[in-house]
Design an enzyme around this catalytic site. Structure first.
Site, PDB file in Angstrom:
ATOM      1  N   GLU A 186      41.523  45.159  44.382  1.00 46.05           N
ATOM      2  CA  GLU A 186      41.317  44.283  43.226  1.00 46.05           C
ATOM      3  C   GLU A 186      39.815  44.162  42.986  1.00 46.05           C
ATOM      4  OE1 GLU A 186      43.580  40.869  44.549  1.00 46.05           O
ATOM      5  OE2 GLU A 186      45.402  42.055  44.716  1.00 46.05           O
ATOM      6  N   ARG A 237      45.487  48.197  49.842  1.00 44.28           N
ATOM      7  CA  ARG A 237      45.485  46.738  49.675  1.00 44.28           C
ATOM      8  C   ARG A 237      45.132  45.991  50.959  1.00 44.28           C
ATOM      9  NH1 ARG A 237      48.989  42.424  47.247  1.00 44.28           N
ATOM     10  NH2 ARG A 237      50.006  41.268  48.886  1.00 44.28           N
ATOM     11  N   ASN A 256      46.328  38.369  53.151  1.00 46.43           N
ATOM     12  CA  ASN A 256      46.827  37.160  52.485  1.00 46.43           C
ATOM     13  C   ASN A 256      48.256  36.807  52.902  1.00 46.43           C
ATOM     14  OD1 ASN A 256      45.746  35.148  50.844  1.00 46.43           O
ATOM     15  ND2 ASN A 256      47.042  35.777  49.113  1.00 46.43           N
ATOM     16  N   ARG A 257      48.700  37.374  54.014  1.00 48.69           N
ATOM     17  CA  ARG A 257      49.931  36.944  54.678  1.00 48.69           C
ATOM     18  C   ARG A 257      49.639  36.610  56.145  1.00 48.69           C
ATOM     19  NH1 ARG A 257      50.829  37.467  50.147  1.00 48.69           N
ATOM     20  NH2 ARG A 257      52.636  38.311  49.021  1.00 48.69           N
ATOM     21  N   HIS A 309      41.632  36.959  43.213  1.00 48.78           N
ATOM     22  CA  HIS A 309      42.522  38.129  43.233  1.00 48.78           C
ATOM     23  C   HIS A 309      42.634  38.659  41.808  1.00 48.78           C
ATOM     24  CE1 HIS A 309      44.666  37.524  47.228  1.00 48.78           C
ATOM     25  NE2 HIS A 309      43.975  36.396  47.133  1.00 48.78           N
ATOM     26  N   SER A 310      43.419  39.726  41.650  1.00 49.15           N
ATOM     27  CA  SER A 310      43.839  40.140  40.310  1.00 49.15           C
ATOM     28  C   SER A 310      45.290  40.613  40.451  1.00 49.15           C
ATOM     29  CB  SER A 310      42.937  41.257  39.776  1.00 49.15           C
ATOM     30  OG  SER A 310      43.121  42.452  40.502  1.00 49.15           O
ATOM     31  N   GLU A 386      44.034  34.373  40.069  1.00 47.98           N
ATOM     32  CA  GLU A 386      44.435  35.743  39.712  1.00 47.98           C
ATOM     33  C   GLU A 386      43.764  36.152  38.406  1.00 47.98           C
ATOM     34  OE1 GLU A 386      46.633  38.173  40.722  1.00 47.98           O
ATOM     35  OE2 GLU A 386      47.331  37.288  42.599  1.00 47.98           O
TER      36      GLU A 386
HETATM   37 ZN    ZN Z   1      45.575  40.025  45.594  1.00 44.28          ZN
END
Ligand code: ZN
Length: 431
Positions: A186, A237, A256-257, A309-310, A386
């Protein structure tokens, strides 16, 4: 000089040959209409040949984008038709779009080392050179902090901006903490963070923004992944830490998890090949630990967290693990809407943001940084921001020619956040 140019060009050429090719890959927009369609997507998501692009989960009526290589396309399209599953082809050949992006990059790359540009996407080393240059040029307001190291040994760097400690002994200055690039493909996210840095530090008109509020900004939280997307695989990612006994394409963890708040509760995977692999345990990654440790050391003073983020144009806030609303959801929603409105008023690229909790907007995704920051580090105002995708046919590839418009409009939201934090935690702070 000419020789140097030739060497540089040949390096670029070699890198291009080495880079993963997406020749013949198509991107489909699937339009699930019933539970049967949802089940099909759920089933496909388990298989790494179907490359789902959305961050969110499946839900009837909500379109979802998936990329598939050529050899599986016939099978896939037949299966969809048999199940009366509607779809559009969003991108006919992904490699063509990537080629265009590489060309744009080469034509617009103009920054010298220590400079910043918003005409193209910078390398990690260029981003760091810029931060360090600011550290040297503005030592009275800028400090460069090393929060940790990535798996491959790159610095996780924060720029701290402050006019100095509070002169009122009864008050401490509130801190706004911003990070970007958790998901390394991103690219627009680090660019936004760099623009915020540039505007705050180098534009004297913005000096008021750091009189009563301090800023910590980490423009690139996943530098290994970012470098990998620049040189090898544009669509990577996760982090770049190998997973034992797994092939190369199953490397890495979704940062991001990976945060320890309802870790693996929902919308996260225990399969290392998955794009949303949560890691072998919470905080298994040095990059997420860098954020954790900084917040545990400074959490009291941090009053706002923004993670960029995007690509879905949404201002999101916790919870991301489940559809439960946080107690202060009205405040989070209202402030998010003020930020979104500021962008709407100034956009020149037709950005249209919505505001919601992550789960209600995208489905659950437990282990996100904003959930942990709010739930464990007790920073009540936490957002996953986002950014938009511009007019690129492929959503992650925000076009460099629209980048300046995007970073500029996003700064309007930053002004809103700053004003809110200054009012709430400085002007009206009677502690
Ligand atoms: Zn993201």
């Amino acid at each position: 000089m000419k020789q140097l140019l030739l060497i540089l060009l040949s390096i670029l050429f070699i890198q291009e040959i080495k880079a993963k090719s997406y020749e013949g890959y198509k991107v489909y927009k699937l339009k699930p209409e019933n539970i049967n369609h949802d089940k099909i997507i759920e089933y496909l998501q388990e298989d790494s040949i179907f490359y789902f692009l959305d961050e969110g989960q499946i839900e009837s009526g909500k379109p979802i984008d998936v990329m598939i290589e050529q050899q599986y396309q016939n099978y896939f399209e037949n299966m969809l038709e048999k199940n009366k599953f509607k779809f559009d082809v969003l991108v006919d050949n992904v490699e063509k779009v990537l080629e265009q992006e590489r060309l744009d990059q080469r034509l617009t790359r103009t920054s010298g080392l220590g400079q910043v540009t918003f005409n193209s996407y910078m390398y990690y080393s260029e981003q760091m050179a810029y931060l360090h240059r600011l550290g040297r040029d503005y030592p009275e307001i800028v400090a460069i902090l090393k929060l940790g190291e990535s798996y491959e040994g790159r610095d996780i760097t924060a720029l701290r901006l402050s006019s100095g400690p509070s002169t009122d002994p009864s008050k401490t200055k509130p801190v706004i903490f911003i990070d970007a690039g958790i998901h390394c493909r991103e690219w627009i996210a680090p660019a936004v963070a760099l623009y915020i840095i540039q505007q705050l530090v180098e534009n004297p008109q913005n000096a008021l923004f750091y009189q009563n509020v301090d800023w910590d900004i980490v423009p690139n939280l996943n530098p290994d992944g970012y470098e990998y997307t620049q040189r090898e695989d544009r669509l990577w990612r996760k982090t770049r830490r190998p997973n034992p006994n797994q092939p190369n394409y199953c490397m890495g963890t979704d940062l991001n998890r990976n945060f320890d708040h309802y870790w693996m509760y929902a919308g996260a995977s225990s399969n290392p090949c998955s794009e949303i692999y949560a890691g072998p345990e919470a905080f298994s990654e040095s990059e997420s630990r860098a954020i954790r440790d900084y917040f545990l050391a400074n959490g009291e003073t941090i009053k706002l967290y923004l993670s960029f983020h995007s690509y879905v144009s949404m201002v999101l806030y916790p919870w991301g693990y489940a559809s439960t609303l946080p107690e202060d959801h009205e405040e989070l929603q209202r402030l998010g809407e003020l930020a979104a409105d500021a962008i709407h008023r100034s956009t020149t690229i037709n950005s249209r943001y919505t505001v919601n909790t992550s789960t209600l907007a995208l489905g659950p995704g437990a282990g996100g940084s904003d959930d942990w920051v709010k739930g464990v580090a007790n920073v009540s105002l936490a957002y996953c921001f986002e950014l938009p995708h511009g007019d690129s046919p492929f959503p992650f590839l925000f076009p460099a020619r629209q980048l300046f418009a995007a970073v500029r409009e996003t700064f309007e939201a930053i002004k809103v956040y700053h004003q809110y934090i200054e009012n709430k935690f400085w002007n009206n702070n009677n502690q």
